[in-house]
Design an enzyme around this catalytic site. Structure first.
Site, PDB file in Angstrom:
ATOM      1  N   HIS A  68       0.653  -1.749  -0.601  1.00 55.65           N
ATOM      2  CA  HIS A  68      -0.019  -0.160   0.199  1.00 55.65           C
ATOM      3  C   HIS A  68       0.962   1.222  -0.318  1.00 55.65           C
ATOM      4  O   HIS A  68       0.668   2.257  -0.487  1.00 55.65           O
ATOM      5  CB  HIS A  68      -1.228   0.241   1.656  1.00 55.65           C
ATOM      6  N   GLY A  74       5.286   6.011  -3.838  1.00 54.91           N
ATOM      7  CA  GLY A  74       6.202   5.235  -3.950  1.00 54.91           C
ATOM      8  C   GLY A  74       6.581   5.193  -2.591  1.00 54.91           C
ATOM      9  O   GLY A  74       5.894   5.008  -1.773  1.00 54.91           O
ATOM     10  N   SER A  78       5.593   7.288   3.421  1.00 53.03           N
ATOM     11  CA  SER A  78       4.103   8.269   4.014  1.00 53.03           C
ATOM     12  C   SER A  78       2.911   7.306   4.116  1.00 53.03           C
ATOM     13  O   SER A  78       2.478   8.144   5.164  1.00 53.03           O
ATOM     14  CB  SER A  78       3.513   8.379   2.542  1.00 53.03           C
ATOM     15  N   HIS A 198      -1.394 -13.146  -1.281  1.00 55.36           N
ATOM     16  CA  HIS A 198      -2.864 -13.716  -0.550  1.00 55.36           C
ATOM     17  C   HIS A 198      -2.425 -14.853  -0.037  1.00 55.36           C
ATOM     18  O   HIS A 198      -3.469 -15.891   0.503  1.00 55.36           O
ATOM     19  CB  HIS A 198      -3.890 -13.690  -2.393  1.00 55.36           C
ATOM     20  N   THR A 253      -4.006 -23.498   3.541  1.00 61.91           N
ATOM     21  CA  THR A 253      -2.302 -23.269   3.582  1.00 61.91           C
ATOM     22  C   THR A 253      -2.507 -21.322   4.826  1.00 61.91           C
ATOM     23  O   THR A 253      -1.218 -20.931   4.443  1.00 61.91           O
ATOM     24  CB  THR A 253      -1.526 -23.982   3.595  1.00 61.91           C
ATOM     25  N   ASP A 258       3.376 -20.318   0.755  1.00 59.78           N
ATOM     26  CA  ASP A 258       4.005 -21.104  -0.165  1.00 59.78           C
ATOM     27  C   ASP A 258       2.642 -20.771  -1.574  1.00 59.78           C
ATOM     28  O   ASP A 258       2.066 -20.350  -1.499  1.00 59.78           O
ATOM     29  CB  ASP A 258       3.265 -22.253   0.633  1.00 59.78           C
TER      30      ASP A 258
END
Length: 330
Positions: A68, A74, A78, A198, A253, A258
């Site tokens: 994020h 960048g 921040s 994720h 998992t 993985d």
């Protein structure tokens, strides 16, 4: 002749800078702190390990915080700046407000560990500490350990408005994802590899409830979802849902970094539309299959992609500062 070549290089740098990569990141070096704070990596790693042992949430929270941060202004930390009386900071935006506090706390504790060494005190940026902590949580969760390029400076600006349309949403199509990642110098393979983050972490029901209740008039449940998985999601996320309920992104998992995430996509178990589309869209199906069948291929691609992510819009030299307190400008 030398002057002519110099002008060509300068021109190339200017063009590349406009696309958020090259030339600026050339000032980043894996050994940037060798003469400033030679043991910075071990100091950060020790603090991160301690935090990780306290709660696994440290890993996905820190990784998400880094993503994020880099995509908005960048990689300049921040996202860590707090709001002031006259300004609402990035983390107040709806896209950032769900960032877990453990991610911020990880950086704060790592910063304290670095500053406890007199040689290093106030000499290492919050942006670099976040980048190092991200590598460390990935490795602690079973992912790759990779060299981190360093030398970033911390940004002085953070506004709620700057987040608008800078972060991918759960309902994005592949076209929308590609456009956003490309704007940050990342290609489609980088997109698929970074989505593999994720494999750890969680989401609140509101982020995907449309897929299990209101997908369309003909199909209340998104047909790309595997049926039993969709029913399980309905049980965990009833219509009148407690907004605090969190669902694992990887149902198989959830605490291991993985390639199971990609295996889940093949089975229709991608939690977000933006996850499942990586398998259903023919442009990325082959990459998902490759990563699903070869964990090393995924981890190598992830290490490459997150290194490129760490170069996005970086500030170096006098372009930023080294914040004494990561939550406010000096």
């Amino acid at each position: 002749m030398r002057s002519h070549n110099t002008s060509i290089v300068v021109t190339i740098c200017l063009v590349v800078l406009m696309s958020f990569s090259g030339c600026v990141f050339a000032q980043l070096k894996t050994d940037f702190y060798k003469d400033i704070c030679p043991n910075v990596e071990s100091l950060v790693r020790g603090a991160v390990q301690k935090k990780f042992q306290q709660t696994f949430v440290t890993a996905p929270a820190t990784l998400r915080l880094f993503f994020h941060d880099c995509f908005v202004r960048g990689c300049d930390a921040s996202v860590m700046l707090a709001s002031t009386a006259s300004n609402k900071a990035e983390k107040e935006h709806p896209d950032d407000i769900s960032l877990a506090g453990d991610g911020f706390d990880t950086v704060i504790k790592a910063r304290a560990a670095v500053d406890s060494n007199p040689t290093c005190k106030n000499k290492v940026s919050c942006a670099d500490i976040l980048a190092l902590a991200t590598r460390d949580v990935v490795a602690l969760a079973g992912g790759p350990s990779y060299k981190v390029e360093l030398g970033r400076r911390d940004g002085r600006d953070s506004t709620i408005a700057s987040v608008q349309r800078k972060l991918p949403h759960p309902d994005f199509s592949l076209n929308q994802l590609n456009t956003m990642f490309s704007a940050n110098g990342l290609n489609q393979t980088d997109l698929v590899a970074l989505s593999g983050a994720h494999t750890i972490g969680f989401s609140h029901c509101s982020k995907f409830s449309k897929r299990i209740y209101n997908f369309s008039v003909q199909n209340p449940i998104d047909p790309s979802l595997e049926k039993s998985y969709a029913q399980n999601l309905r049980q965990m996320c009833p219509v009148k849902v407690d907004p605090r309920i969190a669902i694992n992104m990887d149902p198989t998992t959830p605490q291991k970094f993985d390639n199971t995430y990609y295996k889940n996509l093949q089975q229709g178990k991608g939690l977000f539309t933006s996850d499942q589309v990586l398998f259903t869209d023919s442009r990325t199906t082959a990459t998902v299959k490759q990563f699903a069948s070869n964990n090393n291929a995924f981890q190598n691609a992830f290490a490459s992609a997150i290194t490129k992510l760490g170069r996005v819009g970086v500030k170096t030299g006098n372009q930023g500062e080294i914040r004494i307190d990561c939550s406010k400008v000096n």
